[in-house]
Write a protein that holds these residues in place. Structure first.
Motif, PDB file in Angstrom:
ATOM      1  N   LYS A  66       0.838  -1.200   0.000  1.00 50.86           N
ATOM      2  CA  LYS A  66       0.000   0.000   0.000  1.00 50.86           C
ATOM      3  C   LYS A  66       0.874   1.251   0.000  1.00 50.86           C
ATOM      4  N   LYS A  67       1.945   1.224   0.787  1.00 57.81           N
ATOM      5  CA  LYS A  67       2.876   2.360   0.829  1.00 57.81           C
ATOM      6  C   LYS A  67       3.599   2.503  -0.502  1.00 57.81           C
ATOM      7  N   VAL A  68       3.999   1.349  -1.080  1.00 61.17           N
ATOM      8  CA  VAL A  68       4.683   1.368  -2.377  1.00 61.17           C
ATOM      9  C   VAL A  68       3.775   1.943  -3.455  1.00 61.17           C
ATOM     10  N   ALA A  69       2.491   1.599  -3.395  1.00 61.78           N
ATOM     11  CA  ALA A  69       1.538   2.082  -4.393  1.00 61.78           C
ATOM     12  C   ALA A  69       1.420   3.604  -4.347  1.00 61.78           C
ATOM     13  N   ILE A  70       1.439   4.172  -3.145  1.00 63.39           N
ATOM     14  CA  ILE A  70       1.363   5.628  -3.004  1.00 63.39           C
ATOM     15  C   ILE A  70       2.612   6.284  -3.585  1.00 63.39           C
ATOM     16  N   VAL A  71       3.781   5.685  -3.296  1.00 66.20           N
ATOM     17  CA  VAL A  71       5.038   6.186  -3.856  1.00 66.20           C
ATOM     18  C   VAL A  71       5.015   6.075  -5.379  1.00 66.20           C
ATOM     19  N   ASN A  72       4.442   4.973  -5.883  1.00 68.41           N
ATOM     20  CA  ASN A  72       4.361   4.764  -7.333  1.00 68.41           C
ATOM     21  C   ASN A  72       3.533   5.841  -8.021  1.00 68.41           C
ATOM     22  N   ILE A  73       2.468   6.279  -7.356  1.00 69.74           N
ATOM     23  CA  ILE A  73       1.616   7.322  -7.935  1.00 69.74           C
ATOM     24  C   ILE A  73       2.407   8.621  -8.105  1.00 69.74           C
ATOM     25  N   VAL A  74       3.162   8.967  -7.076  1.00 66.10           N
ATOM     26  CA  VAL A  74       4.006  10.174  -7.143  1.00 66.10           C
ATOM     27  C   VAL A  74       5.057  10.012  -8.247  1.00 66.10           C
TER      28      VAL A  74
END
Length: 268
Positions: free
Chosen positions: A233-241
């Motif tokens: 979930k944290k990686v997904a947020i970083v991926n969006i950025v």
């Protein structure tokens, strides 16, 4: 705007070129200093990412600053593919981590986890014997339950039940509450007579041996998936950025590419 776009692409790729150097050094350091298979597993992805970043940065830097059109075109193709991959991986991450959550227990500070609550894709991966043996080896070499025992060693049973345990600690280092084992210490429990079988198969698998405990339990696999879910979930947020950044760089790169082509036409 043409020259500005070329300069921006050059500056951005020069920065990523500088970034690739410590990443490569970290990968090489891992390959020489790693003591366990878990640490060695990281070295190849880190080195591969460092090399990829270095080559792409060089292509973008030379293509934009030296007006090498074909190299800038290659850079844009790679960037486009990277955008598609990052976008697809982000969507995939949200889909496979959508299911699964810890179950709250009455008068307990921790939650317990069931493998069946998570996505089928994750279940199949973690239920693979070869894969799980590697994961289990990593958890044991990381002294997960040894640290757990030391942390709560002074707790009596009432205090232990109020502790806020992590998903891995709850699933791998203690038996499930439904087993009704008698507490001796955080990693030592007395089994009552089972009269044949327990209601939960994990109860049969529990062993006070520090190398066994509940590492083969379904609850341990579920705890691992819960940990993966939180991390992804944290990686997904970083991926969006990261995706937004890639799209901006790609757009600027397209301007630089058009500028290169226009300059080439003027020469002829």
């Amino acid at each position: 705007m043409g020259r500005v776009s070329n300069n921006l692409v050059g500056i951005l790729n020069f920065l990523t070129l500088l970034l690739s150097i410590p990443i490569l050094i970290a990968g090489i350091w891992l390959s020489r200093q790693a003591d366990t298979d878990c640490e060695r597993w990281l070295e190849k992805p880190v080195i591969a990412f460092g090399v990829f970043l270095l080559l792409v940065s060089l292509a973008g830097l030379i293509g934009a600053c030296c007006r090498v059109t074909w190299l800038l075109w290659l850079y844009l193709v790679v960037m486009f593919c990277l955008i598609v991959v990052v976008f697809a991986f982000t969507i995939f991450t949200f889909v496979v981590t959508n299911k699964g959550a810890g179950q709250t227990l009455s008068n307990r500070g921790y939650k317990e986890y069931k493998l069946g609550d998570y996505s089928n894709w994750l279940q199949k991966r973690v239920d693979n014997t070869k894969t799980w043996n590697r994961i289990q080896s990593c958890l044991q070499s990381g002294k997960l339950c040894s640290k757990f025992k030391d942390q709560f060693l002074q707790d009596n049973v009432e205090k232990f039940y109020t502790e806020n345990l992590s998903a891995l600690q709850s699933g791998c280092c203690k038996p499930a509450d439904v087993c009704n084992f008698t507490y001796v210490s955080p990693t030592e429990w007395t089994k009552p007579p089972s009269n044949g079988t327990y209601a939960n198969s994990d109860c049969d698998l529990w062993n006070n041996d520090p190398n066994v405990l509940c590492f083969n339990c379904q609850s341990c696999k579920a705890g691992f998936l819960q940990n993966i879910k939180s991390d992804w979930k944290k990686v997904a947020i970083v991926n969006i950025v990261f995706l937004i950044f890639l799209i901006i760089v790609y757009s600027i790169g397209c301007c630089a590419f058009r500028n290169n082509r226009a300059d080439n036409w003027k020469r002829y």
